[in-house]
Scaffold this motif. Structure first.
Motif, mmCIF file in Angstrom:
data_model
loop_
_atom_site.group_PDB
_atom_site.id
_atom_site.type_symbol
_atom_site.label_atom_id
_atom_site.label_comp_id
_atom_site.label_asym_id
_atom_site.label_seq_id
_atom_site.Cartn_x
_atom_site.Cartn_y
_atom_site.Cartn_z
ATOM 1 N N GLY A 31 56.898 43.660 38.391
ATOM 2 C CA GLY A 31 56.350 42.349 38.680
ATOM 3 C C GLY A 31 56.867 41.298 37.722
ATOM 4 N N ASN A 32 57.242 40.159 38.276
ATOM 5 C CA ASN A 32 57.573 38.963 37.504
ATOM 6 C C ASN A 32 56.468 37.967 37.798
ATOM 7 O OD1 ASN A 32 60.013 39.883 36.473
ATOM 8 N ND2 ASN A 32 61.176 39.151 38.210
ATOM 9 N N ARG A 33 55.797 37.509 36.774
ATOM 10 C CA ARG A 33 54.616 36.670 36.979
ATOM 11 C C ARG A 33 54.799 35.283 36.384
ATOM 12 N NH1 ARG A 33 49.333 36.442 33.865
ATOM 13 N NH2 ARG A 33 48.013 35.297 35.280
ATOM 14 N N LEU A 34 54.511 34.276 37.189
ATOM 15 C CA LEU A 34 54.426 32.906 36.720
ATOM 16 C C LEU A 34 52.934 32.627 36.547
ATOM 17 C CD1 LEU A 34 55.762 30.244 36.021
ATOM 18 C CD2 LEU A 34 55.627 29.625 38.442
ATOM 19 N N LYS A 35 52.496 32.528 35.313
ATOM 20 C CA LYS A 35 51.068 32.392 35.016
ATOM 21 C C LYS A 35 50.559 31.015 35.412
ATOM 22 C CE LYS A 35 51.432 35.588 31.147
ATOM 23 N NZ LYS A 35 51.082 35.848 29.756
ATOM 24 N N ILE A 36 49.461 31.012 36.204
ATOM 25 C CA ILE A 36 48.885 29.757 36.662
ATOM 26 C C ILE A 36 47.417 29.656 36.254
ATOM 27 C CG2 ILE A 36 48.359 28.347 38.683
ATOM 28 C CD1 ILE A 36 51.133 28.788 39.391
ATOM 29 N N GLU A 42 45.987 40.079 29.724
ATOM 30 C CA GLU A 42 45.244 41.020 30.562
ATOM 31 C C GLU A 42 45.512 40.823 32.046
ATOM 32 O OE1 GLU A 42 43.190 40.778 26.687
ATOM 33 O OE2 GLU A 42 43.914 39.267 28.066
ATOM 34 N N ALA A 43 45.975 39.645 32.425
ATOM 35 C CA ALA A 43 46.251 39.362 33.833
ATOM 36 C C ALA A 43 47.703 39.663 34.218
ATOM 37 C CB ALA A 43 45.924 37.906 34.153
ATOM 38 N N ASN A 44 48.503 40.140 33.272
ATOM 39 C CA ASN A 44 49.893 40.472 33.577
ATOM 40 C C ASN A 44 49.959 41.626 34.561
ATOM 41 O OD1 ASN A 44 50.821 38.501 31.855
ATOM 42 N ND2 ASN A 44 51.122 39.878 30.139
ATOM 43 N N GLN A 45 51.025 41.654 35.325
ATOM 44 C CA GLN A 45 51.234 42.725 36.294
ATOM 45 C C GLN A 45 52.420 43.570 35.879
ATOM 46 O OE1 GLN A 45 51.354 41.376 40.356
ATOM 47 N NE2 GLN A 45 49.906 39.749 39.940
ATOM 48 N N PRO A 46 52.484 44.794 36.317
ATOM 49 C CA PRO A 46 51.553 45.533 37.135
ATOM 50 C C PRO A 46 50.214 45.743 36.421
ATOM 51 C CG PRO A 46 53.668 46.678 37.057
ATOM 52 C CD PRO A 46 53.706 45.566 36.062
ATOM 53 N N ILE A 47 49.139 45.706 37.218
ATOM 54 C CA ILE A 47 47.802 45.991 36.705
ATOM 55 C C ILE A 47 47.494 47.443 37.046
ATOM 56 C CG2 ILE A 47 45.341 45.474 36.977
ATOM 57 C CD1 ILE A 47 46.139 42.573 37.589
ATOM 58 N N LEU A 48 47.080 48.199 36.040
ATOM 59 C CA LEU A 48 46.766 49.614 36.244
ATOM 60 C C LEU A 48 45.267 49.822 36.278
ATOM 61 C CD1 LEU A 48 49.361 51.203 33.794
ATOM 62 C CD2 LEU A 48 49.568 50.875 36.255
ATOM 63 N N SER A 49 44.840 50.774 37.106
ATOM 64 C CA SER A 49 43.431 51.132 37.142
ATOM 65 C C SER A 49 43.061 51.818 35.829
ATOM 66 C CB SER A 49 43.147 52.071 38.321
ATOM 67 O OG SER A 49 43.878 53.275 38.183
ATOM 68 N N TRP A 58 51.132 41.993 42.907
ATOM 69 C CA TRP A 58 50.835 41.063 43.988
ATOM 70 C C TRP A 58 51.806 39.901 43.923
ATOM 71 C CZ3 TRP A 58 48.099 40.846 48.290
ATOM 72 C CH2 TRP A 58 47.857 39.605 48.847
ATOM 73 N N ASN A 59 52.443 39.619 45.046
ATOM 74 C CA ASN A 59 53.376 38.507 45.132
ATOM 75 C C ASN A 59 52.749 37.413 45.984
ATOM 76 O OD1 ASN A 59 55.555 36.826 45.168
ATOM 77 N ND2 ASN A 59 56.687 37.976 46.693
ATOM 78 N N ARG A 78 34.095 45.550 39.103
ATOM 79 C CA ARG A 78 34.327 44.856 37.837
ATOM 80 C C ARG A 78 35.741 44.287 37.839
ATOM 81 N NH1 ARG A 78 34.926 47.084 33.200
ATOM 82 N NH2 ARG A 78 35.739 49.011 33.989
ATOM 83 N N PHE A 79 35.901 43.149 37.195
ATOM 84 C CA PHE A 79 37.212 42.528 37.062
ATOM 85 C C PHE A 79 37.518 42.314 35.590
ATOM 86 C CE2 PHE A 79 35.935 41.491 41.314
ATOM 87 C CZ PHE A 79 37.107 41.533 42.041
ATOM 88 N N GLU A 80 38.753 42.548 35.216
ATOM 89 C CA GLU A 80 39.188 42.334 33.836
ATOM 90 C C GLU A 80 39.845 40.973 33.662
ATOM 91 O OE1 GLU A 80 38.657 44.515 31.348
ATOM 92 O OE2 GLU A 80 37.627 45.854 32.749
ATOM 93 N N THR A 81 40.185 40.307 34.777
ATOM 94 C CA THR A 81 40.883 39.030 34.690
ATOM 95 C C THR A 81 40.211 37.993 35.596
ATOM 96 O OG1 THR A 81 42.436 39.205 36.551
ATOM 97 C CG2 THR A 81 43.039 40.369 34.530
ATOM 98 N N HIS A 82 40.698 36.773 35.493
ATOM 99 C CA HIS A 82 40.272 35.689 36.368
ATOM 100 C C HIS A 82 41.468 35.145 37.143
ATOM 101 C CE1 HIS A 82 36.227 35.545 34.766
ATOM 102 N NE2 HIS A 82 36.775 35.745 33.585
ATOM 103 N N SER A 83 42.452 36.001 37.348
ATOM 104 C CA SER A 83 43.673 35.602 38.036
ATOM 105 C C SER A 83 43.436 35.510 39.533
ATOM 106 C CB SER A 83 44.775 36.618 37.735
ATOM 107 O OG SER A 83 45.968 36.243 38.356
ATOM 108 N N ASP A 84 44.223 34.679 40.207
ATOM 109 C CA ASP A 84 44.114 34.538 41.655
ATOM 110 C C ASP A 84 45.112 35.412 42.381
ATOM 111 O OD1 ASP A 84 46.367 33.117 40.856
ATOM 112 O OD2 ASP A 84 46.234 31.752 42.546
ATOM 113 N N GLY A 85 45.969 36.105 41.670
ATOM 114 C CA GLY A 85 46.973 36.888 42.361
ATOM 115 C C GLY A 85 47.387 38.097 41.620
#
Length: 85
Positions: A31-36, A42-49, A58-59, A78-85
């Motif tokens: 995953g390449n992520r543009l943080k918004i 913690e919101a970086n991808q890949p997110i592991l269980s 997620w793209n 439960r969520f570890e982040t507040h990311s939208d994607g």
């Protein structure tokens, strides 16, 4: 390594973070992520269980993510982040 070369092809789009995981001998998820929204690591991808058996990349963005998040929270997720994607 081919996975790194594949990730590098989108470097011009300005990702803030790039990472990959090896799922199997010949399967990688990247995953390449543009943080918004959630700029934390913690919101970086890949997110592991928690158990490491599931990976998510997620793209895109879910425009109704807050509504979906609230529904899942009501069901006890439960969520570890507040990311939208």
């Amino acid at each position: 390594m081919a996975i790194r070369q594949m990730m590098e092809t989108t470097r011009h789009r300005g990702p803030n973070h790039s990472a990959w995981v090896k799922v199997d001998e010949s399967i990688f998820i990247a995953g390449n992520r543009l943080k918004i929204l959630d700029l934390r690591d913690e919101a970086n991808q890949p997110i592991l269980s928690e158990d490491g058996n599931t990976a998510l990349v997620w793209n895109g963005a879910l425009y109704n993510y807050q509504e979906l998040r609230n529904l899942l929270l009501e069901k006890g997720e439960r969520f570890e982040t507040h990311s939208d994607g």
